[in-house]
Write a protein that holds these residues in place. Structure first.
Motif, PDB file in Angstrom:
ATOM      1  N   PHE A  61       0.827  -1.195   0.000  1.00 53.22           N
ATOM      2  CA  PHE A  61       0.000   0.000   0.000  1.00 53.22           C
ATOM      3  C   PHE A  61       0.868   1.255   0.000  1.00 53.22           C
ATOM      4  N   MET A  62       1.906   1.270   0.836  1.00 57.89           N
ATOM      5  CA  MET A  62       2.706   2.475   0.991  1.00 57.89           C
ATOM      6  C   MET A  62       3.416   2.836  -0.309  1.00 57.89           C
ATOM      7  N   VAL A  63       3.832   1.826  -1.091  1.00 58.83           N
ATOM      8  CA  VAL A  63       4.569   2.130  -2.330  1.00 58.83           C
ATOM      9  C   VAL A  63       3.650   2.112  -3.551  1.00 58.83           C
ATOM     10  N   ASP A  64       2.336   2.083  -3.342  1.00 62.72           N
ATOM     11  CA  ASP A  64       1.371   2.108  -4.452  1.00 62.72           C
ATOM     12  C   ASP A  64       1.601   0.989  -5.450  1.00 62.72           C
ATOM     13  N   ASP A  65       1.712  -0.224  -4.972  1.00 62.52           N
ATOM     14  CA  ASP A  65       1.893  -1.356  -5.876  1.00 62.52           C
ATOM     15  C   ASP A  65       0.518  -1.809  -6.395  1.00 62.52           C
ATOM     16  N   PHE A  66       0.069  -1.146  -7.484  1.00 63.82           N
ATOM     17  CA  PHE A  66      -1.290  -1.413  -7.974  1.00 63.82           C
ATOM     18  C   PHE A  66      -1.403  -2.732  -8.731  1.00 63.82           C
TER      19      PHE A  66
END
Lengths: 656, 185
Positions: A61-66
């Motif tokens: 979530f923190m690194v925006d791993d979509f």
């Protein structure tokens, strides 16, 4: 890579928890201490791997791993960092990971803090908790894996966290609630272990008590926060809706409340043993039922997660296995315990029994109302129906009032024996005094209902009795001030929690009776008067947040010409999903809340504005906070730790 | 305490479980509405995506055993199942008809250019009328129809390789053997 590690950690946790569920039990069976002792190490292992897995999801979530579907569905690169952190439990999969982590956490805590238990008891308790963890982990891995990737074409941007959940209250509410729900698995495990060993004694009750109190305190604060959140975030100004999911949290709370009182009687007097075991099983069963109701989509509610039949089937099966198995064990084993302890009709035991019966009846009534739509649907071939607040209020409020009566006279009661004279000692004074105080409070209002008046009188009556109880504890001490601070934590806890109930009841009664509410169409410069306050609408301006744009109204409030506050209610449009959310403006104080919400624009320059003045509404949540504090204070009681050590007889049960 | 009364909680619980199970089954959204099986495809008259002047009807779907897939550009899950649809069209010799549901025609065309087109024909169901007749809950959904256009099976959600092999293929195999028995070639 990190999400795969998280997934892998979950699988390892599952392997270890399988060992935890089996090996200590085998150890008990074969009387091998080495196997029984494995419980501690295995609990740590399960906890560590659940924590690693949880950390992996948080990292995604923190690194925006979509590329992780769950992250893509519940986050967005514009989402503020603290909401990315809490978005982990923003939907089904992640919140269940949190649930499982908390389960592992409680197991680990039991392993660390129960070295004084007998070896056999400790092995059984940890194995039962391990078994529950196996179920939760399997559920997650088979039906709700939060680490699933959407490859080969990961979305460029996430769909954003549900705006309703973008709120600080929501960062704290679910973890607290889960701590409570899952924490009830500890007294459950103790009860199962005691039934397996065939020993329902006061040592078992004493072991269960601090854990039950802790779980109950978390459940209390979780429900309180949820109620507060619904009040300020949903924009309706209500604080309790008898919604299916609220009921799902309220039922275990009521049963756990009964359990706390029943455990006290079992520990102190050795009575109600089999009843107490049943309550311990029931409290956790209601937690599981809550999980089923919320996560299967069987009932519709503002809280429910996405519908997935596979999940519902799994939870229903797991619940049937766990609860059905426990109740079968109960039916076969609980009959062996014979209580030959006598007590008078007017003793504290009787009052606690009354308390228990009332709480259980209330729970069953709420259960009936909650699942009645299902029964109806099943009987009437698919016709839908919903049971509303009128039913719940009609059944719960009278029972709650009877509970208050029992609570008011309980401090004067004694274990084992009692008499009318002792119970009613000073009530000839307190009842009229309560009437006088309540009349004084109500005299400021023109109309009020009988229910309000009764609730207020009862709450004040409880208060007088609590004060008398305090006095009784210090009356024969020379240094009275010091004596106030020299009581046992258990007593403080009881006192503060009961005070909290009285405070909350006052809040409920006053808010429900005297709230004023106006829905008006306002243009800039218009003034509306509600309950002595003048609200002047100063128009609407555009405002911008990190991931939303808002119409921000300004409302200037005065009372008798004196400025009180300027309030800024907002109508937000969240960009990623396009949802429009009402962000009500609140100005709270001890005696009243001012509440302003923006409705829809009407015509060119006018807006629909909703204004509430709610007297003493904060008392409800302040009461909840007091109850929580009371529950936590009891944990400090040294009695639990000291006596445990004395009674720790390692291996003594092996011979039996 | 009476030994038999100890079983009362268990009895209450089992009654509760039965209630929940029944209520749950009634609400199961994946359950195939029975009124649709063995019924002919609902009548419609809608434009084709490739050429909006051309009108398609239920008769356009007859002649072969086929899949009818409901999709839209706003449907993220449709992107996920897309590669499997491509594979089915290429390897299984099974025509797939698309129903473009509640969508923008230009976006739908761009989508098919960007991801490639697995469909023999795409029906434009702009207002979702056909989807309502089919009882569609959302995209994607996939129907199996026989050569007469009669609905034989319905799948809600993404069609993966696994789902095709375990649920759709058996239905199709039965249809094919039936077809072979009627008209031996």
């Amino acid at each position: 890579m990190i999400p795969e590690l998280g997934h892998f950690a979950l699988i390892l946790a599952l392997c270890l928890s399988c060992c935890l569920a089996v090996l200590p039990m085998v150890g008990v069976q074969q009387q091998r201490a080495s196997l029984m002792m494995l419980g501690g190490a295995l609990s740590s292992g399960v906890f560590i791997f659940c924590a690693l897995s949880y950390a992996a999801l948080t990292w995604s979530f923190m690194v925006d791993d979509f590329s992780v579907s769950y992250v893509a569905a519940n986050s967005n690169s514009a989402l503020p960092a603290h909401f990315k952190f809490s978005a982990v439990w923003g939907a089904h999969e992640g919140s269940f990971l949190l649930w499982t982590l908390i389960m592992a956490g409680w197991t680990f805590a039991v392993a660390c803090l129960s070295r004084s238990l007998t070896l056999v008891m400790r092995a059984r308790v940890l194995a039962v908790m391990g078994f529950l963890t196996v179920g939760f982990l399997l559920f997650m891995l088979l039906t709700s894996n939060p680490f699933t990737r959407s490859l080969p074409v990961p979305p460029q941007e996430g769909a954003d966290l549900n705006p309703l959940l973008q709120d600080v209250g929501l960062i704290v509410h679910p973890p607290m609630l889960y701590m409570g729900y899952v924490g009830l698995s500890v007294p459950f495990a103790f009860a199962i272990a005691a039934l397996l060993g065939g020993r329902l004694d006061s040592a078992w009750a004493r072991w269960s008590r601090p854990w039950t109190n802790a779980a109950w305190a978390f459940l209390t604060i979780g429900i309180t926060l949820g109620s507060f959140w619904a009040y300020y975030e949903l924009g309706w100004g209500g604080w309790w809706f008898w919604d299916a999911v609220e009921n799902a949290s309220f039922m275990p709370w009521l049963v756990a409340t009964a359990l706390i009182h029943s455990l006290a009687a079992t520990e102190k007097r050795g009575v109600f043993k089999s009843w107490t075991v049943l309550l311990a099983i029931a409290a956790f069963s209601f937690s599981l039922l809550g999980a089923f109701l919320v996560r299967s989509g069987v009932l519709t509610s503002v809280h429910t997660f996405a519908v997935d039949p596979e999940r519902g089937v799994f939870i229903l099966g797991f619940m049937t296995l766990v609860v059905g198995g426990s109740l079968l064990l109960y039916a076969l084993r609980a009959g062996r315990t014979h209580t030959v302890v006598a007590f008078d009709y007017l003793s504290r035991e009787t009052l606690l029994l009354i308390n228990n019966v009332l709480l259980v009846v209330a729970t069953l009534a709420i259960l009936l109302g909650t699942i009645y739509p299902l029964i109806y649907e099943a009987l009437m071939g698919g016709a839908k129906l919903s049971v509303g607040p009128p039913y719940f209020n009609a059944v719960f409020v009278p029972l709650a009032m009877l509970l208050l009566v029992a609570m008011a006279i309980s401090p004067g009661s004694q274990w084992r024996s009692g008499s009318v004279g002792r119970l009613l000692r000073r009530q000839w004074l307190y009842v009229p005094l309560s009437l006088v105080v309540s009349t004084a409070v109500l005299s400021g209002y023109e109309t009020f209902s009988m229910g309000t008046a009764i609730a207020l009188v009862l709450a004040v009556w409880v208060l007088f009795n609590l004060i008398e109880d305090l006095w009784r504890h210090i009356a024969n001490k020379r240094d009275k001030l010091r004596a106030i601070f020299a009581q046992s934590p258990s007593w403080y806890g009881m006192w503060i929690a009961h005070l909290g109930i009285a405070v909350a009841v006052v809040g409920v009664a006053m808010t429900e009776a005297f709230s004023e509410e106006r829905d008006v169409r306002m243009e800039a410069g218009d003034v509306v008067s509600v309950a002595g306050y003048d609200f002047r609408f100063d128009g609407v301006r555009l405002a911008e947040g990190p991931n939303y744009v808002a119409d921000r109204g300004a409302v200037f409030v005065t009372r008798n010409g004196t400025p009180v506050v300027t309030m800024f209610p907002e109508k937000r449009r969240y960009l990623a999903r396009g949802n429009v959310m009402t962000e009500a403006a609140l100005h709270g104080s001890i005696l009243r809340d001012l509440y302003v919400a923006l409705g829809e624009p009407v015509g060119d320059s006018a807006w629909a504005v909703r204004v509430h003045v709610k007297p003493m509404v904060r008392w409800i949540w302040f009461g909840g906070l007091l109850i929580t504090v009371g529950g936590l204070i009891t944990l400090a009681d040294r009695r639990y730790r000291h006596r445990l050590r004395r009674e720790a007889v390692v291996g003594a049960e092996l011979a039996t | 305490m009476n030994a038999r009364s100890l079983f009362v909680p268990l009895g209450i619980f089992l009654a509760l479980v039965v209630t929940l199970a029944v209520g749950f089954r009634l609400d199961d959204p994946h359950k195939l509405p029975s009124e649709l099986i063995d019924r002919p495809f609902p009548a419609f008259s809608l434009p084709s995506l490739a050429d909006q002047a051309q009108t398609l009807t239920e008769a356009s779907l007859t002649g072969e055993i086929a899949l009818v897939n409901v999709w839209a550009t706003w449907c993220a899950a449709c992107v996920i199942e897309h590669p499997e649809l491509m594979r089915i069209a290429r390897e299984e010799g099974l025509p797939i008809y698309g129903i473009n549901y509640n969508d923008d025609v230009d976006k739908a065309r761009q989508w098919l250019v960007r991801y490639d087109n697995p469909y023999r024909t795409v029906i434009v169901d702009g207002e979702g009328r056909l989807a309502i007749d089919l009882g569609v809950y959302g995209a994607p959904e996939t129907f199996v129809i026989d050569e007469k256009g009669v609905i034989q099976y319905r799948h809600v959600g993404v069609v993966s390789r696994d789902i095709f092999d375990t649920t759709l293929r058996p239905v199709i195999d039965v249809l094919r053997s039936r077809q072979a028995a009627i008209e031996p070639s």
